[in-house]
Design a protein around this motif. Sequence first.
Motif, PDB file in Angstrom:
ATOM      1  N   THR A  46      38.900  45.401  28.898  1.00 55.61           N
ATOM      2  CA  THR A  46      40.252  45.946  29.012  1.00 55.61           C
ATOM      3  C   THR A  46      41.253  44.898  29.495  1.00 55.61           C
ATOM      4  N   GLY A  47      40.777  43.694  29.767  1.00 53.03           N
ATOM      5  CA  GLY A  47      41.656  42.638  30.243  1.00 53.03           C
ATOM      6  C   GLY A  47      41.593  42.401  31.731  1.00 53.03           C
ATOM      7  N   ALA A  48      40.735  43.158  32.441  1.00 50.56           N
ATOM      8  CA  ALA A  48      40.554  42.957  33.877  1.00 50.56           C
ATOM      9  C   ALA A  48      39.403  41.982  34.103  1.00 50.56           C
ATOM     10  N   SER A  49      39.130  41.681  35.361  1.00 54.50           N
ATOM     11  CA  SER A  49      37.991  40.821  35.688  1.00 54.50           C
ATOM     12  C   SER A  49      36.731  41.674  35.807  1.00 54.50           C
ATOM     13  N   GLY A 106      39.747  48.546  38.007  1.00 51.78           N
ATOM     14  CA  GLY A 106      39.862  47.766  36.776  1.00 51.78           C
ATOM     15  C   GLY A 106      41.129  48.121  36.016  1.00 51.78           C
ATOM     16  N   LEU A 107      41.441  49.411  35.929  1.00 50.01           N
ATOM     17  CA  LEU A 107      42.673  49.843  35.255  1.00 50.01           C
ATOM     18  C   LEU A 107      43.902  49.365  36.014  1.00 50.01           C
ATOM     19  N   ALA A 108      43.830  49.424  37.348  1.00 58.07           N
ATOM     20  CA  ALA A 108      44.960  48.959  38.151  1.00 58.07           C
ATOM     21  C   ALA A 108      45.183  47.465  37.956  1.00 58.07           C
ATOM     22  N   GLU A 109      44.119  46.697  37.907  1.00 62.33           N
ATOM     23  CA  GLU A 109      44.247  45.249  37.706  1.00 62.33           C
ATOM     24  C   GLU A 109      44.833  44.954  36.340  1.00 62.33           C
ATOM     25  N   GLN A 110      44.335  45.642  35.321  1.00 63.87           N
ATOM     26  CA  GLN A 110      44.845  45.436  33.973  1.00 63.87           C
ATOM     27  C   GLN A 110      46.321  45.823  33.867  1.00 63.87           C
ATOM     28  N   HIS A 111      46.675  46.926  34.510  1.00 65.83           N
ATOM     29  CA  HIS A 111      48.071  47.392  34.485  1.00 65.83           C
ATOM     30  C   HIS A 111      48.980  46.383  35.181  1.00 65.83           C
ATOM     31  N   ALA A 112      48.498  45.768  36.276  1.00 68.79           N
ATOM     32  CA  ALA A 112      49.315  44.814  37.021  1.00 68.79           C
ATOM     33  C   ALA A 112      49.609  43.562  36.210  1.00 68.79           C
ATOM     34  N   LYS A 113      48.789  43.278  35.205  1.00 67.17           N
ATOM     35  CA  LYS A 113      48.998  42.089  34.380  1.00 67.17           C
ATOM     36  C   LYS A 113      50.037  42.315  33.285  1.00 67.17           C
ATOM     37  N   LEU A 114      50.374  43.578  33.027  1.00 71.02           N
ATOM     38  CA  LEU A 114      51.326  43.880  31.950  1.00 71.02           C
ATOM     39  C   LEU A 114      52.758  43.525  32.347  1.00 71.02           C
TER      40      LEU A 114
END
Length: 201
Positions: free
Chosen positions: A134-137, A193-201
Amino acid sequence: MYALKPAFQRLLRPIVRLLARIGVTANMVTLFACVLSIALGSFLTFRLPSQRWLLTLPVFLFVRMALNAIDGMLAREFGQKTNLGAYLNELTDVVSDSFLYLPFAFLGFDALWIGAVIVLAVISEMTGVVAVMTGASRRYDGPMGKSDRAAVFGALGLWMGLELDVAPWVSYAFPRAVAFLLALTIVNRIRRGLAEQHAKL
């Protein structure tokens, strides 16, 4: 437990340097740890001559944690990262865990709940890997990550290996509590994981 990893790695670094010098690769260490896990888990499940042999479990779980740290350090710090290694690292971990937890299904604990623990442990690790898609670590969140499970099952193996009594309520509560914490771990890894991915947007 995962928060202690950097300090643990510093202690292991001289060993890692030595292994790299003599030609040992990360994949060799990964496979070696898995073979040992399968062998010990099978022995404790099907050939356990005395409960005192369970004393080998906490010792081995510590050694396995060291081997897992060593293979990662060899891969990252000595240019040994490979696509095959990525597969081996994740797949051998869940295989090893499954074999090492299996003996408890035959030692007075509810076999169905030990089975649930094994399944949830696999799902929790898969959840950590899916985060990457999903784009997270890679997620290692707890409260019942791989190192935490090693500590819990190692402590139980030590207790039983010393032939100390396990109270009936412990036999009942232990696998259910671990299963609950694994379910919480899965939720935490998805949420963070979703929070990390969202923060990268």
